[in-house]
Design a protein around this motif. Structure first.
Motif, PDB file in Angstrom:
ATOM      1  N   HIS A  93      90.686  55.947   6.203  1.00 17.33           N
ATOM      2  CA  HIS A  93      90.811  57.197   5.939  1.00 17.33           C
ATOM      3  C   HIS A  93      92.226  57.648   5.474  1.00 17.33           C
ATOM      4  O   HIS A  93      92.932  58.168   5.492  1.00 17.33           O
ATOM      5  CB  HIS A  93      90.710  57.919   7.118  1.00 17.33           C
ATOM      6  CG  HIS A  93      89.237  57.787   7.760  1.00 17.33           C
ATOM      7  ND1 HIS A  93      87.931  58.039   7.298  1.00 17.33           N
ATOM      8  CD2 HIS A  93      88.947  56.760   8.687  1.00 17.33           C
ATOM      9  CE1 HIS A  93      87.239  57.500   8.046  1.00 17.33           C
ATOM     10  NE2 HIS A  93      87.720  56.811   9.010  1.00 17.33           N
ATOM     11  N   PHE A 105      93.015  67.576   0.869  1.00 16.35           N
ATOM     12  CA  PHE A 105      91.986  68.321   0.211  1.00 16.35           C
ATOM     13  C   PHE A 105      92.189  69.721  -0.135  1.00 16.35           C
ATOM     14  O   PHE A 105      91.986  70.093  -1.277  1.00 16.35           O
ATOM     15  CB  PHE A 105      90.974  68.383   1.259  1.00 16.35           C
ATOM     16  CG  PHE A 105      89.813  67.530   1.553  1.00 16.35           C
ATOM     17  CD1 PHE A 105      88.585  67.647   0.969  1.00 16.35           C
ATOM     18  CD2 PHE A 105      90.227  66.302   2.080  1.00 16.35           C
ATOM     19  CE1 PHE A 105      87.753  66.659   1.333  1.00 16.35           C
ATOM     20  CE2 PHE A 105      89.314  65.142   2.491  1.00 16.35           C
ATOM     21  CZ  PHE A 105      88.094  65.366   1.861  1.00 16.35           C
ATOM     22  N   ILE A 113      87.517  68.247  10.546  1.00 13.04           N
ATOM     23  CA  ILE A 113      87.768  66.842  11.236  1.00 13.04           C
ATOM     24  C   ILE A 113      87.636  67.186  12.733  1.00 13.04           C
ATOM     25  O   ILE A 113      87.235  65.898  13.229  1.00 13.04           O
ATOM     26  CB  ILE A 113      89.234  66.440  10.473  1.00 13.04           C
ATOM     27  CG1 ILE A 113      89.310  66.128   9.017  1.00 13.04           C
ATOM     28  CG2 ILE A 113      89.631  65.245  11.301  1.00 13.04           C
ATOM     29  CD1 ILE A 113      88.805  64.859   8.631  1.00 13.04           C
ATOM     30  N   LYS A 138      83.961  62.819   7.765  1.00 15.10           N
ATOM     31  CA  LYS A 138      85.143  62.195   8.028  1.00 15.10           C
ATOM     32  C   LYS A 138      85.679  61.929   9.485  1.00 15.10           C
ATOM     33  O   LYS A 138      85.894  61.159   9.809  1.00 15.10           O
ATOM     34  CB  LYS A 138      86.265  62.541   6.928  1.00 15.10           C
ATOM     35  CG  LYS A 138      86.058  62.288   5.534  1.00 15.10           C
ATOM     36  CD  LYS A 138      86.556  61.061   5.167  1.00 15.10           C
ATOM     37  CE  LYS A 138      86.460  60.633   3.858  1.00 15.10           C
ATOM     38  NZ  LYS A 138      86.514  59.180   3.432  1.00 15.10           N
ATOM     39  N   ALA A 187      84.465  66.842   5.584  1.00 18.71           N
ATOM     40  CA  ALA A 187      85.563  66.646   6.753  1.00 18.71           C
ATOM     41  C   ALA A 187      84.799  66.413   7.972  1.00 18.71           C
ATOM     42  O   ALA A 187      85.307  65.664   8.832  1.00 18.71           O
ATOM     43  CB  ALA A 187      86.516  67.694   6.690  1.00 18.71           C
ATOM     44  N   ALA A 235      94.203  65.244  11.042  1.00 16.37           N
ATOM     45  CA  ALA A 235      93.060  66.271  10.645  1.00 16.37           C
ATOM     46  C   ALA A 235      94.185  67.279   9.683  1.00 16.37           C
ATOM     47  O   ALA A 235      93.720  67.577   8.629  1.00 16.37           O
ATOM     48  CB  ALA A 235      92.679  67.039  11.562  1.00 16.37           C
ATOM     49  N   VAL A 276      89.012  72.012   6.422  1.00 14.52           N
ATOM     50  CA  VAL A 276      88.961  70.602   6.432  1.00 14.52           C
ATOM     51  C   VAL A 276      89.635  70.272   7.772  1.00 14.52           C
ATOM     52  O   VAL A 276      89.248  69.323   8.367  1.00 14.52           O
ATOM     53  CB  VAL A 276      89.874  69.864   5.327  1.00 14.52           C
ATOM     54  CG1 VAL A 276      89.814  68.605   5.427  1.00 14.52           C
ATOM     55  CG2 VAL A 276      88.915  70.246   4.248  1.00 14.52           C
ATOM     56  N   THR A 277      90.712  70.832   8.050  1.00 18.26           N
ATOM     57  CA  THR A 277      91.415  70.581   9.451  1.00 18.26           C
ATOM     58  C   THR A 277      90.466  70.810  10.309  1.00 18.26           C
ATOM     59  O   THR A 277      90.356  70.077  11.317  1.00 18.26           O
ATOM     60  CB  THR A 277      92.810  71.467   9.658  1.00 18.26           C
ATOM     61  OG1 THR A 277      93.627  71.200   8.571  1.00 18.26           O
ATOM     62  CG2 THR A 277      93.469  71.031  10.981  1.00 18.26           C
ATOM     63  N   LEU A 310      90.636  59.815   0.887  1.00 20.77           N
ATOM     64  CA  LEU A 310      90.743  61.124   0.878  1.00 20.77           C
ATOM     65  C   LEU A 310      90.903  61.935  -0.232  1.00 20.77           C
ATOM     66  O   LEU A 310      90.283  62.920  -0.505  1.00 20.77           O
ATOM     67  CB  LEU A 310      91.749  61.576   2.261  1.00 20.77           C
ATOM     68  CG  LEU A 310      91.537  61.336   3.441  1.00 20.77           C
ATOM     69  CD1 LEU A 310      93.129  61.687   4.379  1.00 20.77           C
ATOM     70  CD2 LEU A 310      90.378  61.827   4.266  1.00 20.77           C
ATOM     71  N   ALA A 339      94.747  65.433   6.329  1.00 19.32           N
ATOM     72  CA  ALA A 339      93.461  65.488   5.324  1.00 19.32           C
ATOM     73  C   ALA A 339      93.488  66.771   4.929  1.00 19.32           C
ATOM     74  O   ALA A 339      92.974  66.964   3.629  1.00 19.32           O
ATOM     75  CB  ALA A 339      92.073  64.990   6.283  1.00 19.32           C
ATOM     76  N   GLY A 340      93.583  67.893   5.579  1.00 17.56           N
ATOM     77  CA  GLY A 340      93.460  69.049   5.145  1.00 17.56           C
ATOM     78  C   GLY A 340      94.404  69.555   4.175  1.00 17.56           C
ATOM     79  O   GLY A 340      94.155  70.122   3.133  1.00 17.56           O
TER      80      GLY A 340
END
Length: 191
Positions: A104, A43, A153, A24, A21, A36, A149-150, A109, A39-40
């Protein structure tokens, strides 16, 4: 299994996703919290599902998954890393550059999330033989990954601003290092 052990496993399973992350986030042009969090969520969902799959596979697939999980993760992460490096080395014309959010998107992802969560599948197999509620474990792993992950990012965004437009190269290198580390840990543990 104690709540502390469950939480530690959750964070341990999310560390490689956290590193990916950061890469990314560094490669994205000024991601906002919404990006973010998205993506979190991707993931985190994948990271929560893979131990359940592993748990379901149980003893029957133990030898197969343990024998190949590191190669699958290594291959996916190196391929994604090389792709990011090639994209980072391409000359960019800022005025005609395509939409960076396309790089992205959901599928990229998801593939990265899957590549970083293959080890969680092997952990799920191990959990099938322990006294642990797989639903609770999967929830904790997913929430830890969502959080990490958040944060990764957003941290990558700061690092991306510091290193400039070639930050995607750093993200690719990070993915390749993660893949190589997974392979090394499995091969050195098997020897």
């Amino acid at each position: 299994m104690s709540p502390v052990s469950i939480l530690l496993i959750g964070f341990a399973m999310s560390t490689d996703a956290f590193a990916a992350a950061i890469g990314k986030g560094a490669a994205m042009r000024k991601p906002v919290f919404r990006d973010a969090l998205r993506a979190g969520l991707i993931f985190g969902a994948i990271e929560a599902i893979t131990p359940v799959i592993g748990w379901l596979l149980g003893r029957a697939a133990l030898d197969y998954v343990e024998a190949f999980d590191h190669w699958i993760a290594f291959g996916l992460l190196v391929a994604l890393g090389l792709h990011m490096i090639v994209n980072g080395l391409r000359p960019h014309d800022d005025e005609t550059d395509e939409d960076p959010s396309r790089h992205h998107g959901f599928w990229r992802l998801a593939v990265t999330g899957f590549a970083t969560s293959i080890d969680a599948m092997a952990v799920g197999i191990g959990l099938a033989f322990m006294d642990v509620h797989i639903g609770v474990m999967a929830l904790v792993i997913g929430l830890c990954t969502l959080t990490m992950v958040t944060a990764g990012i957003m941290l990558g965004r700061v690092l991306g601003n510091m290193v400039g437009k070639r930050a995607e190269i750093i993200g690719g290198i990070i993915l390749m290092i993660i893949g190589s580390t997974i392979l090394y840990e499995h091969l050195s543990g098997a020897a």
